[in-house]
Design a protein around this motif. Structure first.
Motif, PDB file in Angstrom:
ATOM      1  N   PHE A   6       0.392  -1.377  -0.111  1.00 34.12           N
ATOM      2  CA  PHE A   6       0.245   0.235   0.091  1.00 34.12           C
ATOM      3  C   PHE A   6       0.731   1.233  -0.227  1.00 34.12           C
ATOM      4  CE2 PHE A   6       0.540  -1.550   4.544  1.00 34.12           C
ATOM      5  CZ  PHE A   6       1.406   0.028   5.073  1.00 34.12           C
ATOM      6  N   TYR A   8       1.765   4.452   1.963  1.00 35.88           N
ATOM      7  CA  TYR A   8       1.913   5.015   2.909  1.00 35.88           C
ATOM      8  C   TYR A   8       1.725   6.778   3.372  1.00 35.88           C
ATOM      9  CZ  TYR A   8       3.233   6.368   8.516  1.00 35.88           C
ATOM     10  OH  TYR A   8       2.844   6.534   8.986  1.00 35.88           O
ATOM     11  N   ARG A  10       1.310  10.139   5.901  1.00 38.82           N
ATOM     12  CA  ARG A  10       1.325  10.682   7.053  1.00 38.82           C
ATOM     13  C   ARG A  10       1.138  11.999   7.160  1.00 38.82           C
ATOM     14  NH1 ARG A  10       5.664   8.210   9.794  1.00 38.82           N
ATOM     15  NH2 ARG A  10       6.906   9.343   9.840  1.00 38.82           N
ATOM     16  N   LEU A  31      -6.036   5.247   9.179  1.00 34.90           N
ATOM     17  CA  LEU A  31      -5.544   4.319  10.467  1.00 34.90           C
ATOM     18  C   LEU A  31      -4.462   4.943  12.063  1.00 34.90           C
ATOM     19  CD1 LEU A  31      -2.596   1.843  11.386  1.00 34.90           C
ATOM     20  CD2 LEU A  31      -1.012   2.569  10.269  1.00 34.90           C
ATOM     21  N   ALA A  32      -5.471   4.793  13.242  1.00 33.00           N
ATOM     22  CA  ALA A  32      -5.540   5.214  14.065  1.00 33.00           C
ATOM     23  C   ALA A  32      -4.398   4.571  15.467  1.00 33.00           C
ATOM     24  CB  ALA A  32      -6.572   5.562  14.872  1.00 33.00           C
ATOM     25  N   GLY A  34      -5.029   0.803  15.061  1.00 33.78           N
ATOM     26  CA  GLY A  34      -4.481  -0.144  13.707  1.00 33.78           C
ATOM     27  C   GLY A  34      -4.534  -1.218  14.516  1.00 33.78           C
ATOM     28  N   GLN A  35      -5.587  -1.491  15.851  1.00 30.03           N
ATOM     29  CA  GLN A  35      -5.643  -3.160  16.155  1.00 30.03           C
ATOM     30  C   GLN A  35      -6.383  -4.066  15.669  1.00 30.03           C
ATOM     31  OE1 GLN A  35      -3.252  -3.388  19.199  1.00 30.03           O
ATOM     32  NE2 GLN A  35      -1.586  -1.863  17.533  1.00 30.03           N
ATOM     33  N   VAL A  38      -5.187  -3.566  11.072  1.00 32.12           N
ATOM     34  CA  VAL A  38      -3.925  -4.617  11.050  1.00 32.12           C
ATOM     35  C   VAL A  38      -3.577  -5.552  10.360  1.00 32.12           C
ATOM     36  CG1 VAL A  38      -1.195  -4.362  11.302  1.00 32.12           C
ATOM     37  CG2 VAL A  38      -2.343  -1.781  11.598  1.00 32.12           C
ATOM     38  N   ALA A  39      -4.392  -6.069  11.948  1.00 33.01           N
ATOM     39  CA  ALA A  39      -5.136  -6.994  11.915  1.00 33.01           C
ATOM     40  C   ALA A  39      -5.785  -8.199  10.271  1.00 33.01           C
ATOM     41  CB  ALA A  39      -5.747  -8.072  13.011  1.00 33.01           C
ATOM     42  N   MET A  41      -5.495  -6.787   7.761  1.00 33.70           N
ATOM     43  CA  MET A  41      -4.832  -6.637   7.027  1.00 33.70           C
ATOM     44  C   MET A  41      -3.695  -7.460   6.955  1.00 33.70           C
ATOM     45  SD  MET A  41      -3.659  -2.008   6.769  1.00 33.70           S
ATOM     46  CE  MET A  41      -2.460  -2.687   5.159  1.00 33.70           C
ATOM     47  N   ASP A  53      -2.532   7.377   8.047  1.00 34.16           N
ATOM     48  CA  ASP A  53      -1.844   7.218   9.372  1.00 34.16           C
ATOM     49  C   ASP A  53      -2.312   8.762   9.540  1.00 34.16           C
ATOM     50  OD1 ASP A  53      -1.230   7.427  11.537  1.00 34.16           O
ATOM     51  OD2 ASP A  53       1.441   5.858  11.407  1.00 34.16           O
ATOM     52  N   ASN A  55      -2.050   9.458  13.241  1.00 33.47           N
ATOM     53  CA  ASN A  55      -1.264   9.768  14.307  1.00 33.47           C
ATOM     54  C   ASN A  55       0.021  11.025  14.898  1.00 33.47           C
ATOM     55  OD1 ASN A  55      -1.619   7.416  16.001  1.00 33.47           O
ATOM     56  ND2 ASN A  55      -1.485   7.050  14.202  1.00 33.47           N
ATOM     57  N   ARG A 109      -2.419   0.695  22.344  1.00 32.52           N
ATOM     58  CA  ARG A 109      -2.321   1.862  20.993  1.00 32.52           C
ATOM     59  C   ARG A 109      -3.952   1.538  20.587  1.00 32.52           C
ATOM     60  NH1 ARG A 109       1.550   4.272  19.509  1.00 32.52           N
ATOM     61  NH2 ARG A 109       0.803   2.996  16.748  1.00 32.52           N
TER      62      ARG A 109
ATOM     63  N   PRO B  18       6.429   0.232   3.581  1.00 32.74           N
ATOM     64  CA  PRO B  18       5.615   0.667   3.789  1.00 32.74           C
ATOM     65  C   PRO B  18       4.882  -0.766   5.110  1.00 32.74           C
ATOM     66  CG  PRO B  18       5.351   1.779   2.179  1.00 32.74           C
ATOM     67  CD  PRO B  18       6.255   1.076   2.018  1.00 32.74           C
ATOM     68  N   HIS B  41      -2.013 -10.815  14.418  1.00 39.02           N
ATOM     69  CA  HIS B  41      -2.884 -10.704  14.817  1.00 39.02           C
ATOM     70  C   HIS B  41      -3.308 -10.191  16.064  1.00 39.02           C
ATOM     71  CE1 HIS B  41      -5.022 -14.693  15.371  1.00 39.02           C
ATOM     72  NE2 HIS B  41      -6.085 -14.215  14.815  1.00 39.02           N
ATOM     73  N   LEU B  60       0.937  -5.675  14.616  1.00 40.35           N
ATOM     74  CA  LEU B  60       0.250  -4.575  14.514  1.00 40.35           C
ATOM     75  C   LEU B  60       0.091  -4.054  14.277  1.00 40.35           C
ATOM     76  CD1 LEU B  60      -2.592  -6.259  16.816  1.00 40.35           C
ATOM     77  CD2 LEU B  60      -2.510  -6.486  14.692  1.00 40.35           C
ATOM     78  N   PHE B  62       3.268  -1.151  11.100  1.00 36.71           N
ATOM     79  CA  PHE B  62       4.336  -0.570  10.832  1.00 36.71           C
ATOM     80  C   PHE B  62       5.066  -0.237  11.363  1.00 36.71           C
ATOM     81  CE2 PHE B  62      -0.577  -1.385   8.352  1.00 36.71           C
ATOM     82  CZ  PHE B  62      -0.117  -2.506   8.293  1.00 36.71           C
TER      83      PHE B  62
END
Lengths: 291, 162
Positions: A6, A8, A10, A31-32, A34-35, A38-39, A41, A53, A55, A109, B18, B41, B60, B62
């Motif tokens: 992807f 990225y 910011r 993406l904040a 990501g918990q 990201v899982a 993804m 992102d 953040n 997170r 990324p 995960h 979790l 990057f």
């Protein structure tokens, strides 16, 4: 178990972020914490072409009580709510609920706003948001708009938030100092998802219920405010009988589906038991006698 | 994409994709294979590292999210002569590990928590909640719990000495 490639980005401001979200064709995701994202993804269930992102956007770290409400920005982590974000019943409720959100490293997170935006039906914060009548502020290139929590959730993982906008904050209305709060959850292990969870907020004066807000997580396709149960209580004496009647009304309004570890009937029964316990906890929290 | 971050006290600039998770970056690019990957995960906790003082799941995140940040892995715990961290020594003594796969994650989870609150281990409920963050599938949690309680006392005594 590796994410697809992807782009990225910011951004430093909300304006830059919404510009990067673009239209449907951009296939961008915010993406904040990501918990969850990201899982998803890692599984490649989510394959965004662009990650925005947020953040670095300091304005989204806001957590501020102004007397009328608590503003929680999109970068406020669960752990901040766990450690006491505000005084009074609202602060107590947020601390209590936080401890049911996943486990400590995830809470370091993950964010409340991200949980709301993800709209998992078992998520605790969704039930809290509809119980309190929270408002979500969404930003897009055209500016911002406010959506009531009740209208925000459409179904599992489906919300009113379009692909070109994102939730920048949620406002949780303050609770009067004399309100009582209760939260209970049924789960298989300490950090499992809720099979059902119930949140109750009560105002009690002279033994009578003056205000009642009750909501369930994972008892329907979306966070469910059980108005029928509230209607049973308001004006009634705060007794175990009225609480039982409210719990029965809540179970009747619940619309759970069968899951591998719990049938719909079991979960409906659990909803009734949990509402009863949440009401008892709220009554104890307000210090009112429950005969 | 270029990213500058500090790993176990050493700041460096890297060129990473990324999509490179922090866990894969630590293992594949930094050759720090003490950080283990189990479920990928966020459930098992084997990949737990310390980011800016807080325990996080490195599967979790990057790597590009860690620009300017400091990360500590299990390799940072022993001193330069190979002397074990009090928590590592307590794990060995109290049978806190058997196969060892989950151990680096538990160590980093607990080190971050004890650094944040040295009193944590005195509250059995809170300690139980903390330890339920990570999965152990052979040793069992009682040995781990004993190790944490023992090490917490030693870490506190050590802090008071200095």
């Amino acid at each position: 178990m590796k994410p697809a490639p992807f782009e990225y980005k910011r951004p430093q401001t909300v304006e830059e972020a919404v510009a990067l979200l673009g239209d449907d064709g951009a296939r961008a995701r915010v993406l904040a914490g990501g918990q969850s994202l990201v899982a998803e993804m890692n599984y490649r269930r989510a394959r965004p072409a662009r990650i925005v992102d947020i953040n670095a956007i300091a304005a989204l770290e806001v957590i501020e009580a102004d007397g009328e409400s608590l503003r929680v920005g999109a970068l406020v982590r669960h752990v901040q709510l766990e450690r006491g974000a505000t005084d009074g019943p609202l602060g107590r409720l947020l601390t209590r609920v936080s401890r049911h959100v996943a486990h400590p490293p995830i809470r370091n997170r993950g964010t409340m706003v991200g949980s709301l935006a993800y709209a998992h039906p078992a998520a605790e914060w969704g039930a809290v948001a509809v119980a309190l009548g929270a408002e979500l502020r969404l930003a897009s290139v055209g500016g911002t708009r406010v959506v009531a929590a009740e209208d925000f959730f459409r179904g599992p993982f489906v919300t009113d938030c379009g692909p070109a906008e994102f939730v920048i904050e949620v406002r949780l209305p303050a609770l009067g100092a004399d309100m009582g709060v209760g939260f209970v959850e049924l789960r298989r292990t300490h950090s499992s998802f809720a099979m059902v969870a119930a949140v109750a907020v009560l105002g009690i004066a002279d033994g009578r219920v003056t205000d009642a807000r009750i909501a369930l997580a994972n008892a329907s396709s979306r966070p469910l405010r059980v108005e029928t149960a509230e209607a049973v209580l308001v004006g009634a004496c705060a007794t175990s009988a009225s609480f039982a009647a409210a719990a029965a009304a809540a179970a009747a309004q619940a619309d759970p589906v069968s899951e591998p570890h719990a049938s719909a009937d079991y979960r409906r029964h659990a909803a009734e038991v949990l509402v009863l316990r949440a009401l008892a906890a709220a009554a104890a929290d307000v210090g009112a006698a429950c005969a | 994409m270029r990213v500058t971050l500090t790993v176990n006290g050493e700041a460096r600039t890297w060129d990473v994709e990324p999509r490179r998770t922090l866990a894969d970056f630590l293992r594949e690019d930094c050759a720090l294979t003490g950080t283990h990957l189990g479920c990928e995960h966020g459930v098992c906790g084997a990949c737990t590292v310390i980011l800016g003082g807080a325990a996080v799941r490195s599967c979790l995140m990057f790597t590009v999210q860690c620009e300017g940040k400091a990360i500590r892995t299990v390799e940072s715990l022993a001193d330069s002569e190979g002397g074990l961290h009090p928590l590592q020594a307590a794990f060995a003594r109290e049978h806190g590990l058997q196969c060892g796969f989950c151990t680096p994650g538990f160590l980093m989870l607990v080190v971050a928590a004890l650094e944040d609150d040295p009193e944590l281990a005195e509250d059995g409920g809170r300690l139980g909640e903390l330890l339920s963050s990570n999965l152990c599938r052979c040793t069992g949690y009682e040995g781990i719990r004993r190790a944490v309680v023992a090490a917490a006392g030693e870490m506190k005594a050590r802090t008071e000495e200095t």
